[in-house]
Design an enzyme around this catalytic site. Sequence first.
Site, PDB file in Angstrom:
ATOM      1  N   ASP A  85      39.761  32.619  29.210  1.00  0.00           N
ATOM      2  CA  ASP A  85      38.577  33.409  28.886  1.00  0.00           C
ATOM      3  C   ASP A  85      38.826  34.371  27.728  1.00  0.00           C
ATOM      4  OD1 ASP A  85      40.346  34.896  30.510  1.00  0.00           O
ATOM      5  OD2 ASP A  85      38.742  36.251  31.113  1.00  0.00           O
ATOM      6  N   HIS A 139      45.455  41.453  40.691  1.00  0.00           N
ATOM      7  CA  HIS A 139      45.304  40.481  41.770  1.00  0.00           C
ATOM      8  C   HIS A 139      45.841  39.122  41.331  1.00  0.00           C
ATOM      9  CE1 HIS A 139      41.847  38.978  39.507  1.00  0.00           C
ATOM     10  NE2 HIS A 139      41.349  40.206  39.500  1.00  0.00           N
ATOM     11  N   LYS A 176      40.285  33.860  45.531  1.00  0.00           N
ATOM     12  CA  LYS A 176      39.156  34.371  46.292  1.00  0.00           C
ATOM     13  C   LYS A 176      39.252  33.882  47.733  1.00  0.00           C
ATOM     14  CE  LYS A 176      37.034  36.589  43.027  1.00  0.00           C
ATOM     15  NZ  LYS A 176      36.879  38.056  43.068  1.00  0.00           N
ATOM     16  N   HIS A 226      45.640  37.609  37.882  1.00  0.00           N
ATOM     17  CA  HIS A 226      46.507  38.078  36.794  1.00  0.00           C
ATOM     18  C   HIS A 226      47.902  37.468  36.849  1.00  0.00           C
ATOM     19  CE1 HIS A 226      43.598  41.517  37.311  1.00  0.00           C
ATOM     20  NE2 HIS A 226      43.541  41.383  36.009  1.00  0.00           N
TER      21      HIS A 226
END
Length: 416
Positions: free
Chosen positions: A201, A50, A239, A53
């Site tokens: 992350d 998505h 999102k 990435h």
Amino acid sequence: MSENRSLLLRRLATRGYIHQCTDQEGLDALATEGPVTAYVGYDCTGPSLHIGHLVSIMMLRTLQQTGHKPIVLMGGGTTRIGDPSGKDEQRQFLTDETIAANMASIRQVFSRFITFGDGPTDAVMVNNADWLDGLDYIGFLRDYGRHFSVNRMLSMDSVRLRLEREQPLSFLEFNYMVLQSYDFVELSRRLNVRLQMGGSDQWGNIVQGVELGRRAGAVPLFGLTTPLITTASGAKMGKTAKGAVWLNDDMLPAYDYWQFWRNTEDADVGRFLRLFTDVDDGEIARLETLQGAELNDAKKILATEATRLCRGADAAASAAETARATFEAGSLGADLPTVELPRATFEAGVSIVDLLVQAGLATSRGEAKRLVAGGGARLNDAAISDEQQRVDLGSLASGPLKLSAGKKRHALVKAV
């Protein structure tokens, strides 16, 4: 530090990709000597990647454009465990068959961004199951486990945050960073990989891999992460009300993908053009100066160029034309999302509230009712004021219905 000398790091810095680097001066020097082989890993947890990435994929593209070699690592092995980074609970276990199907589905998107082949800077795709599946556990612990400090591992964000929130962390997940670190060392030996890239992350996992390489006698390794991409209003990138913005065609229509980029916040246009398109720096600088209604032209360029990379030139042009026809010409664009409902639904008559939900323009009847009450629901561009209004076959006599929620979300409704 001094200004980057290598085209690779100058380009990555200019376009906004660099957040942290284990040794930027050393990497810069390496990149001036010749092609650097670098990789990004992708676990196969779903049938499509998505928008989240996309930054790392664009980094691989930039790497290749500046004369270096990209490696795409598919996590056929590590997907069995699940990366605990940013997660409050253990990922759902997937069968080997599901992992294989996801991998096959995911692979297709990369060839749109990078060129694969046998040349010195052509991309290569590998699967970490090729070396992880055959590991001898005792031998692996003896040779590599001794290089990991549990104290250090506990301090990594992926572990520390889970423990601070008193969320369970299985021993299986705790091993993820060990295996990712081993991936880096194994790739350095097999393919002369010197650089691992990823999102912020992944910093702890990447640093552990660099350190494992040093302790295990590998050539010097480097790590580089991108910043967490959020919108100007602070929302997490990718999102939407409909969920994740998928990269695969079969998971999200090209028109919806185009519309996602067209709806970018004003303050993000320049940044997103740099991160997600090939538009040159000078043109981006010009587009950033646009104000008011003219800024919409920059958003259309962003949408079309981002869609062209991911879905192809034809899909981008078709989506742009559908948007023009829908928003500017007031007609029905060919690429509008289409919802096909059984003819019997309309024979009995369906309420406009239910139709909004079935068309995916509202997530619940309550939301649909609020949409009508607020004047945001329209049928064939006419405002709907009565939530009791019903739609029957007579409404479809002239063709598909255009159902709208606000100014930017539309769908064609057909009876089949």
